[in-house]
Design an enzyme around this catalytic site. Sequence first.
Site, PDB file in Angstrom:
ATOM      1  N   GLY A   1       0.923  -1.259  -0.401  1.00 14.18           N
ATOM      2  CA  GLY A   1       0.037  -0.085  -0.014  1.00 14.18           C
ATOM      3  C   GLY A   1       0.904   1.195   0.056  1.00 14.18           C
TER       4      GLY A   1
ATOM      5  CB  CYS B   1       5.154   2.429   7.950  1.00 20.73           C
ATOM      6  SG  CYS B   1       4.770   3.662   7.002  1.00 20.73           S
ATOM      7  CG  LEU B   2       6.530   0.910   1.764  1.00 24.10           C
ATOM      8  CD1 LEU B   2       5.857   1.266   0.211  1.00 24.10           C
ATOM      9  CD2 LEU B   2       7.526  -0.046   1.958  1.00 24.10           C
TER      10      LEU B   2
ATOM     11  CD  GLN C   1       3.200   5.794   3.084  1.00 30.46           C
ATOM     12  OE1 GLN C   1       2.453   5.304   2.482  1.00 30.46           O
ATOM     13  NE2 GLN C   1       4.380   5.289   3.657  1.00 30.46           N
TER      14      GLN C   1
ATOM     15  CG  HIS D   1      -0.550   1.297   7.521  1.00 31.90           C
ATOM     16  ND1 HIS D   1       0.305   0.677   8.593  1.00 31.90           N
ATOM     17  CD2 HIS D   1      -0.203   2.068   6.900  1.00 31.90           C
ATOM     18  CE1 HIS D   1       1.461   1.129   8.172  1.00 31.90           C
ATOM     19  NE2 HIS D   1       1.140   2.021   7.107  1.00 31.90           N
ATOM     20  CD  GLU D   2      -1.011   2.640   2.959  1.00 30.17           C
ATOM     21  OE1 GLU D   2      -0.720   3.799   3.123  1.00 30.17           O
ATOM     22  OE2 GLU D   2      -0.286   1.374   3.399  1.00 30.17           O
TER      23      GLU D   2
ATOM     24  CG  HIS E   1       0.333   6.625   6.015  1.00 23.54           C
ATOM     25  ND1 HIS E   1       1.472   7.256   6.436  1.00 23.54           N
ATOM     26  CD2 HIS E   1       0.570   5.516   5.408  1.00 23.54           C
ATOM     27  CE1 HIS E   1       2.103   6.166   6.568  1.00 23.54           C
ATOM     28  NE2 HIS E   1       1.760   5.350   5.981  1.00 23.54           N
TER      29      HIS E   1
HETATM   30  O1  K1U Z   1       4.209   2.398   3.970  1.00 23.51           O
HETATM   31  C1  K1U Z   1       2.786   1.919   3.848  1.00 23.51           C
HETATM   32  O2  K1U Z   1       1.957   2.238   4.090  1.00 23.51           O
HETATM   33  C2  K1U Z   1       2.698   0.302   2.786  1.00 23.51           C
HETATM   34  C3  K1U Z   1       2.991  -0.707   3.919  1.00 23.51           C
HETATM   35  C4  K1U Z   1       1.453  -1.001   4.220  1.00 23.51           C
HETATM   36  C5  K1U Z   1       1.144  -1.987   5.152  1.00 23.51           C
HETATM   37  C6  K1U Z   1       1.750  -3.257   5.323  1.00 23.51           C
HETATM   38  C7  K1U Z   1       1.184  -4.046   6.576  1.00 23.51           C
HETATM   39  C8  K1U Z   1       0.244  -3.934   7.406  1.00 23.51           C
HETATM   40  C9  K1U Z   1      -0.436  -2.585   7.084  1.00 23.51           C
HETATM   41  C10 K1U Z   1      -0.025  -1.862   5.959  1.00 23.51           C
HETATM   42  C11 K1U Z   1       3.715  -1.845   3.561  1.00 23.51           C
HETATM   43  O3  K1U Z   1       3.753  -2.122   2.316  1.00 23.51           O
HETATM   44  S1  K1U Z   1       5.072  -2.404   4.685  1.00 23.51           S
HETATM   45  C12 K1U Z   1       6.049  -3.544   3.365  1.00 23.51           C
HETATM   46  C13 K1U Z   1       5.088  -4.940   3.616  1.00 23.51           C
HETATM   47  O4  K1U Z   1       4.212  -4.995   4.002  1.00 23.51           O
HETATM   48  C14 K1U Z   1       5.392  -5.736   2.562  1.00 23.51           C
HETATM   49  C15 K1U Z   1       6.529  -5.707   1.663  1.00 23.51           C
HETATM   50  C16 K1U Z   1       6.745  -6.679   0.550  1.00 23.51           C
HETATM   51  C17 K1U Z   1       5.775  -7.832   0.457  1.00 23.51           C
HETATM   52  C18 K1U Z   1       4.721  -8.154   1.221  1.00 23.51           C
HETATM   53  C19 K1U Z   1       4.494  -7.039   2.129  1.00 23.51           C
HETATM   54 ZN    ZN Z   2       2.683   3.211   6.192  1.00 22.67          ZN
END
Ligand code: K1U
Ligand code: ZN
Length: 173
Positions: free
Chosen positions: A50, A98-99, A55, A140-141, A144
């Site tokens: 997401g 979270c990225l 972001q 989560h998004e 943000h």
């Molecule tokens: O930064 C963000 O908002 C994105 C975040 C979304 C998220 C992940 C887990 C729970 C709630 C929201 C991510 O994508 S973190 C990276 C991640 O989860 C992932 C990366 C590669 C493969 C699978 C998952």
């Molecule tokens: Zn995030």
Amino acid sequence: MTIRRILTVDNAADLAVLKQKSLPVEAVTDETRALMDDMLETMYDAPGIGLAAVQIGVPQRIIVMDLAREDEEPAPRYFVNPEILTSNEATVPYEEGCLSVPDIYESVDRPSTVRIRYLDYNGKPVEEDADGLYAVCIQHEMDHLEGVLFIDHLSRLKRERAITKVKKAARAA
Ligand code: K1U
Ligand code: ZN
């Protein structure tokens, strides 16, 4: 399409933007779609599941998401001006990442299901129920969009430890 830089909490200027409340989108135009295309490419490159526009430094109420597994066809989803209509009283824990807080994963409790309304890629209104990872990710998004990070749901000690870890990793890189 362009891969944009993802703002991270170790940088004070980035953090100030991430804490902003995003503004509603007036109309879904070609410019909005170009932004969503860049967001999706940036999210796939990261990689993540997401991404909110803030972001990448654009405080507009836009989210992209793709919850398809690696062995499945890509399934991009686009959300403009999303709203939560109802939330289940029951909460479930999920180990979130979270990225903008790279390499930190912590458990957060959120309502297990939510009913949402948003405009899609073409500006069409959609209303649907989200559960499982979809419910976790959209909440989560949407946080943000309010300037809230998943680490804001943790204790002060855990949040400060998380930020210190991200800062240390950034210095070492
Ligand atoms: O930064 C963000 O908002 C994105 C975040 C979304 C998220 C992940 C887990 C729970 C709630 C929201 C991510 O994508 S973190 C990276 C991640 O989860 C992932 C990366 C590669 C493969 C699978 C998952
Ligand atoms: Zn995030």
